[in-house]
Design an enzyme around this catalytic site. Structure first.
Site, PDB file in Angstrom:
ATOM      1  N   LYS A 103       0.835  -1.210   0.000  1.00 47.20           N
ATOM      2  CA  LYS A 103       0.000   0.000   0.000  1.00 47.20           C
ATOM      3  C   LYS A 103       0.875   1.268   0.000  1.00 47.20           C
ATOM      4  O   LYS A 103       0.658   2.172  -0.786  1.00 47.20           O
ATOM      5  CB  LYS A 103      -0.961  -0.008   1.210  1.00 47.20           C
ATOM      6  CG  LYS A 103      -1.936  -1.192   1.158  1.00 47.20           C
ATOM      7  CD  LYS A 103      -2.922  -1.189   2.298  1.00 47.20           C
ATOM      8  CE  LYS A 103      -2.335  -1.626   3.621  1.00 47.20           C
ATOM      9  NZ  LYS A 103      -1.863  -3.020   3.647  1.00 47.20           N
ATOM     10  N   THR A 104       1.863   1.287   0.896  1.00 50.89           N
ATOM     11  CA  THR A 104       2.757   2.450   0.948  1.00 50.89           C
ATOM     12  C   THR A 104       3.512   2.578  -0.373  1.00 50.89           C
ATOM     13  O   THR A 104       3.654   3.677  -0.925  1.00 50.89           O
ATOM     14  CB  THR A 104       3.772   2.284   2.102  1.00 50.89           C
ATOM     15  OG1 THR A 104       3.066   1.900   3.275  1.00 50.89           O
ATOM     16  CG2 THR A 104       4.535   3.563   2.357  1.00 50.89           C
ATOM     17  N   ASP A 148      -1.405   6.071   6.907  1.00 52.90           N
ATOM     18  CA  ASP A 148      -1.463   4.636   7.192  1.00 52.90           C
ATOM     19  C   ASP A 148      -2.375   4.402   8.400  1.00 52.90           C
ATOM     20  O   ASP A 148      -2.559   5.303   9.227  1.00 52.90           O
ATOM     21  CB  ASP A 148      -0.034   4.135   7.499  1.00 52.90           C
ATOM     22  CG  ASP A 148       0.126   2.662   7.156  1.00 52.90           C
ATOM     23  OD1 ASP A 148      -0.852   2.039   6.686  1.00 52.90           O
ATOM     24  OD2 ASP A 148       1.231   2.124   7.356  1.00 52.90           O
ATOM     25  N   THR A 197      -5.964  -1.902   7.222  1.00 52.95           N
ATOM     26  CA  THR A 197      -6.104  -3.359   7.227  1.00 52.95           C
ATOM     27  C   THR A 197      -7.541  -3.722   7.598  1.00 52.95           C
ATOM     28  O   THR A 197      -7.938  -4.873   7.502  1.00 52.95           O
ATOM     29  CB  THR A 197      -5.164  -3.978   8.279  1.00 52.95           C
ATOM     30  OG1 THR A 197      -5.332  -3.251   9.498  1.00 52.95           O
ATOM     31  CG2 THR A 197      -3.721  -3.908   7.847  1.00 52.95           C
ATOM     32  N   ARG A 256       6.427  -8.286   1.599  1.00 59.77           N
ATOM     33  CA  ARG A 256       7.348  -7.922   2.689  1.00 59.77           C
ATOM     34  C   ARG A 256       7.928  -9.170   3.331  1.00 59.77           C
ATOM     35  O   ARG A 256       9.119  -9.232   3.653  1.00 59.77           O
ATOM     36  CB  ARG A 256       6.630  -7.072   3.741  1.00 59.77           C
ATOM     37  CG  ARG A 256       7.552  -6.738   4.909  1.00 59.77           C
ATOM     38  CD  ARG A 256       6.910  -5.845   5.929  1.00 59.77           C
ATOM     39  NE  ARG A 256       6.697  -4.517   5.408  1.00 59.77           N
ATOM     40  CZ  ARG A 256       5.680  -3.751   5.757  1.00 59.77           C
ATOM     41  NH1 ARG A 256       4.786  -4.189   6.600  1.00 59.77           N
ATOM     42  NH2 ARG A 256       5.569  -2.544   5.248  1.00 59.77           N
TER      43      ARG A 256
END
Ligand SMILES: Nc1ncnc2c1ncn2[C@@H]1O[C@H](COP(=O)(O)OP(=O)(O)OP(=O)(O)O)[C@@H](O)[C@H]1O
Length: 380
Positions: A103-104, A148, A197, A256
């Protein structure tokens, strides 16, 4: 493109127009954040600053380089092209999905594609109204503001965002009591990218102000294999296709985690004096780190075993499961559960979580309440 990361409260400002009493509680540190190194691999939260810096260097910087998420890329490509033709800023965008899916990264790519700055912050850093006011007032035309964990915004901060998002206006209250007046300050047109999330936890007034709402999905093994190969290139590590696929299979559909596993396998290969990572080396390394062939770690196994053995397979409530395992309920819900649901090892029912027969088989557990199939029909 300048990336401005803002975790600290910004300049002082006057009081916001409306105020509500109940601010969203601050997230608590999870027990797993302090846990053993093998658990750390599967943690999506990054607490280690060095690892954070290294993560930045692994981010793809264009839509072309961004692997997977075909639907999302298609939608955003059109939005970018349309905004460029009209010489406007992008519509506000809400990205949701489990941690570590990109997302980032996508927000930074949007800024790069649009040729604007990206200012990054997170809801826990926006506790006081003046924090968000300071950030909004410093925005330049077209800038992207990335928030975020947006579902954790305090209500007062959220209410400041409503006119800012809709009319590019900041409403602030001047004075007190009967003499109080609302002053409006114009803001440059900007794009808010919110990441969460837990999309269901957003209030509808906030959710409705996003022109685009997009879900990020878990990645397929072939996509993660490409991500591992790309990261290996950046880290100047030799990995065979078989080795990359082995890491990809154990990465819980999450880039990640794939990158972190690659780094741990690289450590192992280096210590054992292997010049390249193949399938056998990757799997031997991951045995040591306690990551099984499906990517489950000891916390996953603890959760499933506890449900199967202490709760007869469920249904079990989230808080009861958290208390029995010593894990934080947010971490269970936001980090561990999504993947266990995805692979069909867990079902969520209105009466609680249920462990499935597939999970029992994987863990070699017998007996218990095998009503998961019927209960799954009631899934919430
Ligand atoms: N599509 C992708 N292609 C290649 N690498 C990716 C992709 N998506 C994510 N990554 C890598 O995974 C790492 C984590 O991505 P990112 O920080 O964007 O996730 P996130 O969804 O914002 O996570 P969080 O919600 O925890 O902040 C990045 O360093 C990046 O290198």
């Amino acid at each position: 493109m300048a990336i401005i990361s803002s975790k600290q409260p910004a300049a002082d400002a006057e009081q916001p127009a409306k105020q509500r009493k109940n601010a969203t509680p601050k997230p608590t540190a999870t027990p797993t954040q302090q846990a053993a190194a093998d658990t750390e691999i599967l943690q999506a939260d990054i607490t280690n600053p060095e690892e954070k810096i290294q993560e930045e260097s692994l981010r793809p910087s264009s839509l072309k380089e961004y692997i997977g998420q075909k639907d999302l890329k298609g939608v955003l490509d059109i939005a970018i092209q349309a905004a460029k033709v009209r010489q406007e800023s992008l519509d506000h965008l809400l990205l949701y999905g489990p941690p570590g899916l990109g997302k980032t990264t996508m927000s930074l790519i949007l800024a790069s594609e649009m040729g604007v700055n990206c200012k990054i912050t997170a809801a826990p850093a926006l506790e006081r109204p003046r924090d968000i006011v300071g950030i909004l007032m410093a925005l330049q035309p077209g800038d992207i503001l990335f928030i975020d964990e947006i579902h954790r915004l305090p209500r007062m901060t959220e209410e400041i965002l409503y006119p800012a998002m809709e009319d590019f206006r900041l409403d602030i209250t001047v004075g007190k009591g009967n003499t109080a007046k609302i002053r409006s300050i114009p803001l440059p047109k900007f794009t808010l990218v919110g990441a969460t999330t837990k999309v269901g936890s957003l209030t509808s007034p906030l959710r409705d102000r996003f022109g685009l709402v997009q879900k990020l999905r878990f990645y397929e093994v072939d996509e993660l294999t490409l991500i591992v190969q790309r990261t290996a290139d950046i880290l100047q590590t030799v990995v065979t296709e078989e080795g990359a696929a082995e890491i990809a299979r154990r990465s819980r559909g999450t880039p990640r985690i794939a990158n972190r596993l690659l780094k741990r396998v690289r450590d192992y290969a280096q210590v054992k004096a292997h010049t390249e990572i193949d399938g056998a080396i990757a799997s031997a390394a991951m045995e040591i780190y306690n990551v099984d062939p499906l990517g489950l770690d000891w916390v996953d196994r603890l959760l499933l075993t506890t449900m199967a053995e202490q709760f007869n397979g469920g249904p079990v409530g989230l808080e009861a499961l958290a208390a029995s395992t010593g894990e934080d309920s947010h971490t269970i819900e936001e980090v561990y559960e999504p993947y266990l649901l995805q692979i069909g090892y867990l079902h969520r029912t209105p009466r609680g979580r249920v462990v499935t027969a597939a999970a029992r088989k994987h863990l070699g557990l017998k007996g218990g309440n095998d009503n998961s199939e019927q209960l799954s029909l009631l899934e919430d």
